[in-house]
Scaffold this active site. Structure first.
Site, short mmCIF file in Angstrom:
data_model
loop_
_atom_site.label_atom_id
_atom_site.label_comp_id
_atom_site.label_asym_id
_atom_site.label_seq_id
_atom_site.Cartn_x
_atom_site.Cartn_y
_atom_site.Cartn_z
N LYS A 277 0.84 -1.21 0.00
CA LYS A 277 0.00 0.00 0.00
C LYS A 277 0.87 1.25 0.00
CE LYS A 277 -3.10 2.61 3.13
NZ LYS A 277 -3.95 2.58 4.33
N ASP A 282 -2.79 10.22 3.66
CA ASP A 282 -4.14 9.76 3.97
C ASP A 282 -4.83 10.74 4.90
OD1 ASP A 282 -6.46 8.41 4.39
OD2 ASP A 282 -5.58 6.78 5.59
N LYS A 289 -10.13 12.70 8.64
CA LYS A 289 -9.56 12.36 9.94
C LYS A 289 -9.48 13.60 10.83
CE LYS A 289 -6.39 8.69 8.38
NZ LYS A 289 -6.94 7.58 9.17
N ASP A 300 1.71 6.64 5.37
CA ASP A 300 0.77 5.64 4.88
C ASP A 300 1.23 4.99 3.56
OD1 ASP A 300 -1.52 4.30 5.66
OD2 ASP A 300 -2.88 5.59 4.53
N ASP A 359 -12.17 6.76 4.38
CA ASP A 359 -10.91 6.56 5.10
C ASP A 359 -10.48 5.08 5.09
OD1 ASP A 359 -8.68 7.27 6.50
OD2 ASP A 359 -9.71 7.55 8.42
N GLU A 361 -9.47 3.41 2.71
CA GLU A 361 -9.02 3.50 1.31
C GLU A 361 -7.96 2.48 0.94
OE1 GLU A 361 -7.67 5.16 3.69
OE2 GLU A 361 -5.55 4.84 3.26
N ARG A 363 -7.70 -0.73 1.52
CA ARG A 363 -8.24 -1.96 0.94
C ARG A 363 -8.75 -1.73 -0.48
NH1 ARG A 363 -12.29 -2.32 5.90
NH2 ARG A 363 -10.50 -1.18 6.77
N1 BES Z 1 -3.95 4.49 7.13
C1 BES Z 1 -5.04 4.22 8.00
C2 BES Z 1 -4.67 3.27 9.13
C3 BES Z 1 -3.69 3.78 10.15
C4 BES Z 1 -4.14 4.31 11.35
C5 BES Z 1 -2.33 3.66 9.96
C6 BES Z 1 -3.23 4.73 12.29
C7 BES Z 1 -1.42 4.09 10.92
C8 BES Z 1 -1.88 4.62 12.09
C9 BES Z 1 -6.19 3.60 7.23
O1 BES Z 1 -6.33 4.02 5.92
C10 BES Z 1 -7.46 3.97 7.93
O2 BES Z 1 -7.76 5.13 7.99
N2 BES Z 1 -8.19 2.96 8.43
C11 BES Z 1 -9.42 3.19 9.10
C12 BES Z 1 -10.41 2.17 8.62
C13 BES Z 1 -11.82 2.41 9.09
C14 BES Z 1 -12.35 3.69 8.50
C15 BES Z 1 -12.68 1.24 8.68
C16 BES Z 1 -9.15 3.06 10.60
O3 BES Z 1 -8.36 2.20 10.98
O4 BES Z 1 -9.70 3.84 11.35
ZN ZN Z 2 -4.64 4.71 5.00
MN MN Z 3 -7.49 5.81 5.81
#
Ligand code: BES
Ligand code: ZN
Ligand code: MN
Length: 511
Positions: A277, A282, A289, A300, A359, A361, A363
């Site tokens: 990825k 992000d 966020k 990210d 968010d 994204e 996947r």
């Molecule tokens: N890049 C983030 C995950 C992340 C969070 C990486 C903290 C490093 C530190 C990912 O894209 C994300 O935002 N995931 C969401 C998914 C949710 C919206 C289903 C998450 O984990 O909150």
């Molecule tokens: Zn992300």
């Molecule tokens: Mn995200």
């Protein structure tokens, strides 16, 4: 790969007391007396080491050290005695961390040349080549600093560090040297991964990352680098990557790296796809966020960087195994052209996805690349991604989540994790989790319930793997050091480079 500090690691056959250096580094366990190396040095130093031990200033505990001065009695100006912790718990990673701590301290002290004799504490318990590799890796990690954008280098650090691994025994030097060669390549690769990770999103966007990939592979005969631009993504109906990238002026890319070694891989060796990825920033998109710590989301992209650097390293080591590297790259921003909650996206596989949260994204870009790998009939697909905050909640910043449909692949990755010091912990996927990702108005939705977010995300990806053996590494907690450690400065860790390289090197070795 371009380095910030010019670090050289070499081996040298020499007596320890006769090693001319700014600082000679030896190890000491907390549950054992001084070993022969220390005793011999201490005789020359007039018992100074044991006096320190008696005073309680030399415990051998991890992360402690003491420094003595040679004062002309030995060839070294200083002797650093590094704590190795309990002997019975010591592993290869103990040596790696000790070498890192020494190199880290050397950079802070502005010492130019160090000599390492850390392996001596382990006698013949560990293989000399493995110890050489671990020490070289440790040196690169520990001496790493990121100051590319600091005009005036405040602490005036030196531009180079020369490291000699010394031993009086010719046979041991031979083993150590073999390891140092591999460890240097892997260590430099991981340092470079950290540098690219540390660069901010106004410097590294998807086209810029693609340019780095092209430049890195230029002249490398065994790697072909193809970059899918927006037109080609459209022609291939890679709807996931396009949707995530739709909000930014910096258009998305898919970087395709095909490594075909000159030497034919052994019969029965699998073709491996590595999918990383690379969300260069992000923000969360329309499902934006919170402002707090959003700057961290420049990291990210680190799964993609791990894949990029691993492919280059395979070519440098000429490892005989076929590997396809896929790096979907996009910037996730909110704008008038962004994808939205409620959208239904048709992905490369043909499966449709209802977007519930922009968010989620990672996947969406990974599913296109994973489906592409499955279509190319790769036997093993390993994806690596800073995918979920839920994984950080579950495992903290100590271990990456590992989900898989194949116990042997899990075993191989766990072994590589132990040897490389990049830890993983298996977590589940499967029917119950996959059930949560079904949509009423599309094949899938991109977000599940509040609970088990790391596992539902993995189960989403699992829908795209076809017949392949598959492993997913959720490195969300592992991408960045928030505090300085023995492994150098805060910022990108380069996590995954050692783990993936060790997995692939073992694959070749065991055939
Ligand atoms: N890049 C983030 C995950 C992340 C969070 C990486 C903290 C490093 C530190 C990912 O894209 C994300 O935002 N995931 C969401 C998914 C949710 C919206 C289903 C998450 O984990 O909150
Ligand atoms: Zn992300
Ligand atoms: Mn995200």
């Amino acid at each position: 790969m371009k380095q910030i500090i010019n670090v050289k690691v070499k081996t040298r056959k020499a007596e320890f007391a006769a090693s001319k250096t700014d600082m000679l580094v030896v190890g000491r366990f907390s549950d054992a007396g001084p070993d022969e190396t220390i005793q011999a040095l201490d005789r020359k130093l007039g018992g100074g080491i044991e006096r320190l031990a008696k005073l309680g200033d030399l415990t051998g505990k991890p992360k402690t050290y003491a420094i003595l001065y040679g004062e002309g009695r030995i060839a070294a100006d200083r002797v650093m005695l590094l704590g190795l912790g309990e002997q019975k718990r010591a592993t290869l990673d103990t040596i790696r961390r000790a070498a890192a701590a020494a190199a880290n301290r050397a950079v802070d002290m502005k010492v130019k040349r160090i000599a390492l004799a850390l392996h001596r504490s382990f006698g013949d318990r560990l293989d000399a080549a493995a110890m050489g590799r671990a020490m070289a890796e440790g040196v690169y990690l520990g001496s790493y600093r990121y100051d590319e954008y600091v005009a005036e280098n405040g602490n005036g650090r030196l531009g180079s560090l020369d490291v000699q691994i010394v031993d009086p025994d010719a046979a041991r030097i031979k083993g150590l040297s073999t390891g140092v060669s591999a460890g240097t390549i892997v260590g430099q690769a991981q340092s470079y991964a950290r540098t690219v990770a540390n660069r901010p999103a106004n410097v590294i966007n998807p086209p810029a990352l693609a340019k780095i990939a092209r430049d890195l592979m230029r002249g490398v005969k065994t790697v072909s680098c193809t970059v899918f631009d927006e037109k080609k993504l459209q022609a291939n109906r890679m709807g996931g990557i396009l949707a995530v990238g739709s909000g930014s002026q910096n258009r998305p890319r898919l970087i395709v790296l095909k490594y075909t070694p000159a030497k034919k891989p052994a019969q029965g060796l699998p073709t491996v796809a590595l999918v990383g990825k690379a969300v260069t920033f992000d923000s969360g998109g329309i499902s934006i966020k919170p402002a707090q710590d959003m700057d961290q989301m420049k990291f990210d992209k680190t799964g993609g960087i791990a894949v990029l650097v691993t492919i280059k390293t395979l070519a440098e080591l000429k490892l005989p195994v076929n590997v396809l590297g896929l790096i979907p790259a996009a910037e996730n921003l909110p704008s008038g052209s962004s994808y939205r909650p409620g959208d239904i996206v048709t992905t490369y596989s043909g499966k449709t996805v209802e977007i519930l949260n922009t968010d989620a994204e990672g996947r969406m870009i990974l599913c296109d690349a994973i489906a592409y790998a499955a279509e190319r009939k790769c036997d093993v697909i390993i994806d690596i991604a800073t995918l979920t905050g839920a994984c950080v909640v579950a495992l903290g910043a100590y271990k990456a989540g590992l989900m898989s449909n194949d116990d042997d692949l899990v075993g191989a990755l766990q072994k590589a994790a132990e040897e490389s010091g990049e830890s993983v912990w298996r977590m589940p996927t499967g029917e119950e989790y996959a059930e949560e990702m079904k949509s009423k108005i599309a094949d899938l939705k991109n977000a599940g319930s509040r609970w088990g977010g790391a596992c539902t995300a993995a189960s989403f990806l699992q829908q795209f793997i076809g017949q392949a053996k598959w492993a997913h590494l959720d490195i969300a907690g592992m991408d960045v050091f928030l505090k300085p450690t023995e492994y150098g400065c805060v910022g990108g860790t380069g996590f995954g480079v050692r783990l993936l390289m060790t997995y692939l090197m073992n694959l070749v070795k065991e055939k």
